[in-house]
Design an enzyme around this catalytic site. Structure first.
Site, short mmCIF file in Angstrom:
data_model
loop_
_atom_site.label_atom_id
_atom_site.label_comp_id
_atom_site.label_asym_id
_atom_site.label_seq_id
_atom_site.Cartn_x
_atom_site.Cartn_y
_atom_site.Cartn_z
N ASN A 150 -24.86 -8.09 -3.86
CA ASN A 150 -25.06 -6.95 -2.96
C ASN A 150 -26.40 -6.26 -3.22
OD1 ASN A 150 -22.82 -7.26 -1.44
ND2 ASN A 150 -21.65 -5.58 -2.32
N LEU A 177 -29.16 -8.34 -1.63
CA LEU A 177 -29.17 -8.23 -0.16
C LEU A 177 -29.77 -6.89 0.25
CD1 LEU A 177 -25.63 -9.74 0.62
CD2 LEU A 177 -27.84 -10.72 1.27
N ASP A 231 0.88 -1.17 0.00
CA ASP A 231 0.00 0.00 0.00
C ASP A 231 0.92 1.22 0.00
OD1 ASP A 231 -3.18 0.49 1.26
OD2 ASP A 231 -1.79 2.18 1.05
N PRO A 260 -14.37 3.93 -5.89
CA PRO A 260 -15.51 4.71 -5.37
C PRO A 260 -16.46 5.14 -6.49
CG PRO A 260 -13.51 6.06 -5.45
CD PRO A 260 -13.12 4.70 -5.90
N PHE A 282 -16.90 -11.79 -0.82
CA PHE A 282 -18.26 -11.75 -0.27
C PHE A 282 -18.29 -11.59 1.25
CE2 PHE A 282 -18.77 -13.99 -4.34
CZ PHE A 282 -19.75 -13.20 -4.93
N CYS A 341 -20.38 -0.48 0.44
CA CYS A 341 -20.65 -1.30 -0.75
C CYS A 341 -22.06 -1.20 -1.34
CB CYS A 341 -20.36 -2.75 -0.43
SG CYS A 341 -18.68 -2.96 0.13
N PHE A 342 -23.08 -1.36 -0.50
CA PHE A 342 -24.42 -1.54 -1.05
C PHE A 342 -24.83 -0.40 -1.98
CE2 PHE A 342 -26.37 -4.62 2.32
CZ PHE A 342 -25.55 -5.62 1.84
N PHE A 395 -21.65 1.81 10.69
CA PHE A 395 -22.78 1.40 9.84
C PHE A 395 -23.37 0.07 10.26
CE2 PHE A 395 -21.61 -2.03 6.84
CZ PHE A 395 -20.25 -2.14 7.07
N ALA A 427 -18.47 -10.06 4.97
CA ALA A 427 -19.10 -8.87 5.53
C ALA A 427 -18.25 -8.39 6.69
CB ALA A 427 -20.52 -9.18 6.00
C1 UGA Z 1 -21.91 -6.50 2.47
C2 UGA Z 1 -22.31 -7.93 2.04
O1 UGA Z 1 -23.11 -8.52 3.07
C3 UGA Z 1 -21.06 -8.78 1.80
O2 UGA Z 1 -21.46 -10.07 1.30
C4 UGA Z 1 -20.18 -8.08 0.78
O3 UGA Z 1 -18.97 -8.82 0.57
C5 UGA Z 1 -19.81 -6.70 1.29
O4 UGA Z 1 -21.02 -5.93 1.49
C6 UGA Z 1 -18.93 -6.04 0.27
O5 UGA Z 1 -19.33 -5.92 -0.89
O6 UGA Z 1 -17.80 -5.70 0.62
P1 UGA Z 1 -21.14 -5.35 4.75
O7 UGA Z 1 -21.49 -4.09 4.04
O8 UGA Z 1 -19.81 -5.47 5.40
O9 UGA Z 1 -21.24 -6.61 3.72
O10 UGA Z 1 -22.21 -5.65 5.90
P2 UGA Z 1 -23.71 -6.24 5.91
O11 UGA Z 1 -23.78 -7.20 7.02
O12 UGA Z 1 -24.14 -6.71 4.59
O13 UGA Z 1 -24.58 -4.97 6.32
C7 UGA Z 1 -24.79 -3.89 5.42
C8 UGA Z 1 -25.79 -2.92 6.02
O14 UGA Z 1 -27.11 -3.49 6.01
C9 UGA Z 1 -25.51 -2.54 7.46
O15 UGA Z 1 -25.75 -1.16 7.64
C10 UGA Z 1 -26.48 -3.38 8.23
O16 UGA Z 1 -26.80 -2.86 9.49
C11 UGA Z 1 -27.68 -3.36 7.30
N1 UGA Z 1 -28.63 -4.47 7.52
C12 UGA Z 1 -28.24 -5.76 7.39
C13 UGA Z 1 -29.95 -4.17 7.82
O17 UGA Z 1 -30.33 -2.99 7.94
N2 UGA Z 1 -30.83 -5.20 8.01
C14 UGA Z 1 -30.46 -6.51 7.89
O18 UGA Z 1 -31.34 -7.40 8.07
C15 UGA Z 1 -29.14 -6.79 7.57
#
Ligand code: UGA
Length: 440
Positions: A205, A208, A17, A73, A143, A257-258, A319, A145
């Site tokens: 993503n 989800l 890095d 980004p 994938f 990510c999302f 988050f 989290a």
């Molecule tokens: C997400 C995906 O779950 C991973 O599979 C993926 O690899 C990752 O993005 C990525 O692309 O790097 P992450 O963002 O670390 O992982 O965390 P999540 O557990 O997915 O939560 C995302 C957001 O959704 C959080 O703010 C969480 O609080 C929220 N969330 C999650 C809800 O509001 N309700 C739920 O039922 C689940």
């Protein structure tokens, strides 16, 4: 890379890095990110076959496999601004690889989440020079989290590897698959085309996030109809076709990510002439923003439409729980809105205070970052729970209630607390997607 180093001791893994400070921290016991269990994995391999350094060229020269994990980004200028991926760091890296690689054959692994067909562009750059190296570009999206990274890496649902559909591409994909095969059962390693792999990452993503926006939209309906979102989530989640995960109503999803990935997906659809599909996916982001705003509106309304001079304490800023990451946290727009109403905002978070400070440094208003949660709640008019840290369930709410201004309000943006108990203590309780419990 720490997990690969741990499980493949015969391979030398070097992580590079350009940020010296970050590399120094990777070489210390104070890692630059908080992730449960990560330090143990790093320590097991560091100095043995895992090395962290800033000399990018030196590490690239002898590499057989290069994992590219640079930022992608959302682009904030020009064509596709606000939606498309900004690939400048990624392109720079491709040129750097081309300039430095010396091995006859090198596999370049796309680990960053990228728009579909980016691997093809990477391959074009790598073929453009006079290098004698034969490059293969493979897509291997991640994938895991945050907060559960070690567990997710140890037991992945699947490892996805996309390679070019020719002998050379297949061989490259198998080289990468052989690393994972050290600990991942063969049937969970999926080999696909490069484009399927790139697209699957974005779609995973998006799907989800779509579940969260779906349940959040229904939480609003529950509040109008006296249905209970927790009961609805449970009832629908027991249908094995739907499944129970990612059905927890919230103040809105966050994370790096999302939002970014859905906007990439939507941009791709637009680019390929599918505006209806683009709009469908964008609505997932719109509902998410609406939900965060809805949470803010309910604080404002229940505070008799005036927040000026009132103290609102945020329980959590990250988050999600078990991470110090605040990127795209719904806490950020929530704070902005509260400060715009001239509220005094106090932020507590067990791991994310420093990041919170950075996120809000440009924003005017009365805001403080408090390490002690009881101090943060002292004389507050309302508590707003943003992050479902386990320790928030174990707080002494009797003590907090005594110290708060009255009437005392609690807005639970995650349905994380024991609402009945809080009501009995004397709080006016506002959950999501459920009837409020009010003394007023
Ligand atoms: C997400 C995906 O779950 C991973 O599979 C993926 O690899 C990752 O993005 C990525 O692309 O790097 P992450 O963002 O670390 O992982 O965390 P999540 O557990 O997915 O939560 C995302 C957001 O959704 C959080 O703010 C969480 O609080 C929220 N969330 C999650 C809800 O509001 N309700 C739920 O039922 C689940």
């Amino acid at each position: 890379m720490a997990m690969i180093a741990k499980n493949c001791p015969e391979h030398k893994i070097t992580v590079v890095d350009i940020n010296q400070d970050r590399i120094d921290r990777w070489n210390s016991d104070e890692l630059p990110i908080y992730e449960p269990g990560l330090l143990k994995v790093v320590k097991e391999a560091r100095g043995r076959n895992l090395f962290f350094q800033t000399e990018v060229a030196a590490a690239t020269t002898d590499a057989d496999i290069i994992f590219v994990s640079v930022n992608t980004p959302t682009k904030m200028f020009g064509e596709g601004a606000g939606k498309a991926a900004d690939l400048q760091f990624w392109e720079k890296t491709a040129h750097e690889i081309l300039a430095n690689c010396r091995k006859p054959e090198v596999v370049v692994v796309e680990k960053s989440t990228l728009p579909v067909r980016t691997a093809e562009a990477m391959a074009k750059i790598l073929e453009s020079g006079k290098s004698s190296t034969k490059f293969s570009v493979v897509s291997n999206p991640e994938f895991l989290a945050e907060g559960t990274a070690i567990e997710d890496l140890t037991n992945p649902d699947r490892v996805l590897i996309g390679g070019e559909q020719n002998d050379h591409g297949r061989k490259a994909a198998e080289t990468v698959a052989a690393l994972y095969a050290h600990w991942v059962p063969q049937e969970r390693i999926l080999l696909t085309s490069v484009w399927s792999s790139e697209l699957s990452k974005l779609v995973a993503n998006a799907m989800l996030a779509q579940r969260i926006s779906s349940i959040n939209s229904i939480s609003a309906l529950c509040e109008r109809t006296e249905a209970d979102i927790a009961e609805v989530s449970k009832a629908i989640g027991m249908d094995t076709r739907i499944g129970s995960k990612f059905l927890e109503a919230s103040i809105g999803f966050g994370g790096s990510c999302f939002r970014k990935d859905i906007l990439h997906l939507s941009y791709l659809c637009e680019y390929y002439g599918l505006p209806e599909v683009a709009d469908y996916w964008e609505s997932v982001v719109r509902i998410n923003e609406w939900q965060t705003n809805r949470f803010f509106q309910s604080i404002l309304q229940e505070q008799f439409n005036t927040l000026a001079g009132k103290t609102i304490t945020l329980l959590g800023f990250a988050f999600k729980q078990d991470t110090g990451d605040t990127r795209d946290s719904p806490a950020i727009p929530l704070c902005e809105k509260l400060l715009a109403e001239h509220a005094c905002v106090r932020v507590h978070d067990p791991k994310a205070l420093e990041n919170a400070r950075q996120d809000l440094k440009e924003i005017q208003g009365d805001i403080s970052f408090v390490e002690d949660v009881y101090e943060a709640a002292d004389c507050a008019h309302a508590l707003a729970l943003v992050t479902q840290w386990k320790e928030y369930r174990e707080l002494d709410f009797e003590r907090i209630f005594q110290a708060m201004a009255k009437p005392a309000f609690i807005f639970d943006g995650r349905n994380h607390l024991d609402h009945k108990k809080l009501y009995e203590i004397g709080f006016n309780v506002f959950p999501l997607g459920k009837m409020p419990l009010k003394h007023l």
